[in-house]
Design a protein around this motif. Structure first.
Motif, PDB file in Angstrom:
ATOM      1  N   LYS A  42       0.770  -1.141   0.056  1.00 38.70           N
ATOM      2  CA  LYS A  42       0.255  -0.194   0.099  1.00 38.70           C
ATOM      3  C   LYS A  42       0.756   1.331  -0.068  1.00 38.70           C
ATOM      4  N   ASP A  43       1.961   1.308   0.823  1.00 34.64           N
ATOM      5  CA  ASP A  43       2.783   2.496   0.876  1.00 34.64           C
ATOM      6  C   ASP A  43       3.441   2.550  -0.518  1.00 34.64           C
ATOM      7  N   GLU A  91       2.519   1.702  -3.391  1.00 30.23           N
ATOM      8  CA  GLU A  91       1.573   1.908  -4.598  1.00 30.23           C
ATOM      9  C   GLU A  91       1.117   3.697  -4.132  1.00 30.23           C
ATOM     10  N   GLN A  92       1.110   3.930  -3.003  1.00 28.32           N
ATOM     11  CA  GLN A  92       0.655   5.427  -2.637  1.00 28.32           C
ATOM     12  C   GLN A  92       1.676   6.525  -2.876  1.00 28.32           C
ATOM     13  N   LYS A  93       3.063   5.961  -2.581  1.00 30.87           N
ATOM     14  CA  LYS A  93       4.070   6.924  -2.469  1.00 30.87           C
ATOM     15  C   LYS A  93       5.166   6.779  -3.424  1.00 30.87           C
ATOM     16  N   LYS A 112       4.061   6.009  -8.827  1.00 31.78           N
ATOM     17  CA  LYS A 112       3.925   7.074  -9.888  1.00 31.78           C
ATOM     18  C   LYS A 112       5.175   7.597 -10.114  1.00 31.78           C
TER      19      LYS A 112
END
Length: 376
Positions: A186-187, A189-191, A194
């Motif tokens: 999760k970390d 993918e979010q941080k 991109k």
């Protein structure tokens, strides 16, 4: 009345400020002399100190130079008020001319190296930290910048921090691995994701310290199609920096099993030895144990980046060899005992479409299965 001292020229002051980058040149200080640390107000709190002093009463005075010569750049240091007072009053005899000359030289060389970095040599820093047992390491921004400067790199943005630093779960609990792995993904993918695929980011620097199964999983998220530098947390000396030579490291050794008809197992004994009986007792079926080791396993063998590169090549070779012997549909059980950076690189060289599914085991009062990394 005391004779008035000759003024330091404006051009000399300008050169001193430039060479010091407006920071205190006392060793270990590096204080920004144009900002108050408490209020962040902009001000000039700099002091200019003489290395060979102009005051006849001090320990560092000599009459071998004129006052005009002592006012030249080679004899001046830019200091904060605290360290100016320290070298001139409180511990004046402790700080000799030789010591202060060394402080000045080291500071100015560091500034020169940092400001010589070309503008296009930029890196995105990712810090993955999670507790190992009850220990959680720390890394400061200054440590990161120091290591990057050695490779002529500079920070593209603030370091990206991922990982569960405050988890109350113990790594001998099954739920620990489920929660930690989900949080890592999760970390990431979010941080990170991109930025990883952005055209502006073409280089990444990884600083990672976590339980070994999680480090391997982390490595799989940043495969070796990306340009990455992986740093190693060393114990002696306590640093993230690589040493200049390979020390007494000789080579990695691959030991193949005599009987290759059992379940494939990879024993990675680099930081310490894992005896094969500790593995065979966990399984009812026959196992075929492949081993990657070195002559004298230890915590501090991985001191040079070339040793890490050799590890990548050996892992790539052994993964191919195991797949060839045991078939593409097998599951490889991995028992790792290796440095953090090697765990990350193991994950990075593993290919999700070509390599076997991995079952990673962790040692805590005996080995237990921690996480599974499935092939596509």
């Amino acid at each position: 009345m005391r004779a008035r001292r000759k003024a330091i020229s404006s051009i000399t002051k300008l050169h001193l400020w430039t060479k010091s980058a407006g920071r205190c040149q006392f060793k270990g200080c590096n204080d920004n002399l144009l900002k108050d640390e408490l209020t962040y107000a902009e001000l000039n709190k700099s002091n200019i100190a003489h290395i060979i002093d102009v005051n006849k009463k001090t320990h560092r005075y000599t009459d071998n130079y004129t006052e005009e010569q002592k006012n030249e750049l080679w004899n001046l240091m830019l200091l904060c008020p605290t360290h100016h007072r320290l070298i001139d009053n409180e511990e004046e005899k402790k700080y000799t001319v030789e010591i202060l000359q060394r402080y000045k030289r080291e500071h100015e060389n560091r500034i020169l190296n940092l400001t010589s970095i070309k503008g296009n040599v930029k890196t995105e820093v990712i810090c993955f930290m999670s507790k190992v047992g009850r220990f959680l390491p720390k890394i400061s921004l200054e440590e990161i910048k120091e290591e990057l400067s050695k490779k002529d790199l500079y920070l593209l943005s603030e370091p990206i921090e991922i990982g569960m630093k405050n988890s109350t779960l113990e790594d001998n609990e099954e739920i620990h691995w489920i929660v930690e792995e989900k949080n890592l993904i999760k970390d990431f993918e979010q941080k990170v994701l991109k930025k990883l695929t952005s055209s502006e980011r073409n280089h990444f620097s990884l600083f990672a310290f976590a339980p070994q199964p999680l480090l391997i999983k982390f490595g799989t998220l940043i495969p070796d199609i990306y340009t990455v530098d992986v740093y190693q947390k060393h114990r002696e000396p306590d640093t993230w920096g690589w040493q200049n030579n390979k020390g007494d490291f000789s080579q990695y050794t691959i030991k193949e099993p005599i009987n290759k008809g059992g379940i494939p197992v990879l024993n990675i004994s680099l930081s310490a030895d894992i005896s094969n009986d500790r593995i065979t007792t966990l399984f009812k079926e026959n196992v075929s144990i492949w081993t990657l080791t070195i002559d004298s396993p230890s915590n501090n063998f991985l001191i040079h980046p070339d040793i890490l590169l050799e590890f990548r090549l050996k892992i790539r070779f052994i993964l191919n060899k195991i797949k060839l012997e045991h078939g593409h549909d097998s599951t490889l059980k991995v028992f790792p005992c290796m440095p953090n950076s090697a765990c990350v690189e193991f994950g990075r060289v593993w290919m999700p479409k070509a390599d076997l599914t991995l079952e990673i085991y962790d040692e805590r009062n005996g080995f237990k299965k921690a996480i599974t990394i499935n092939r596509e």
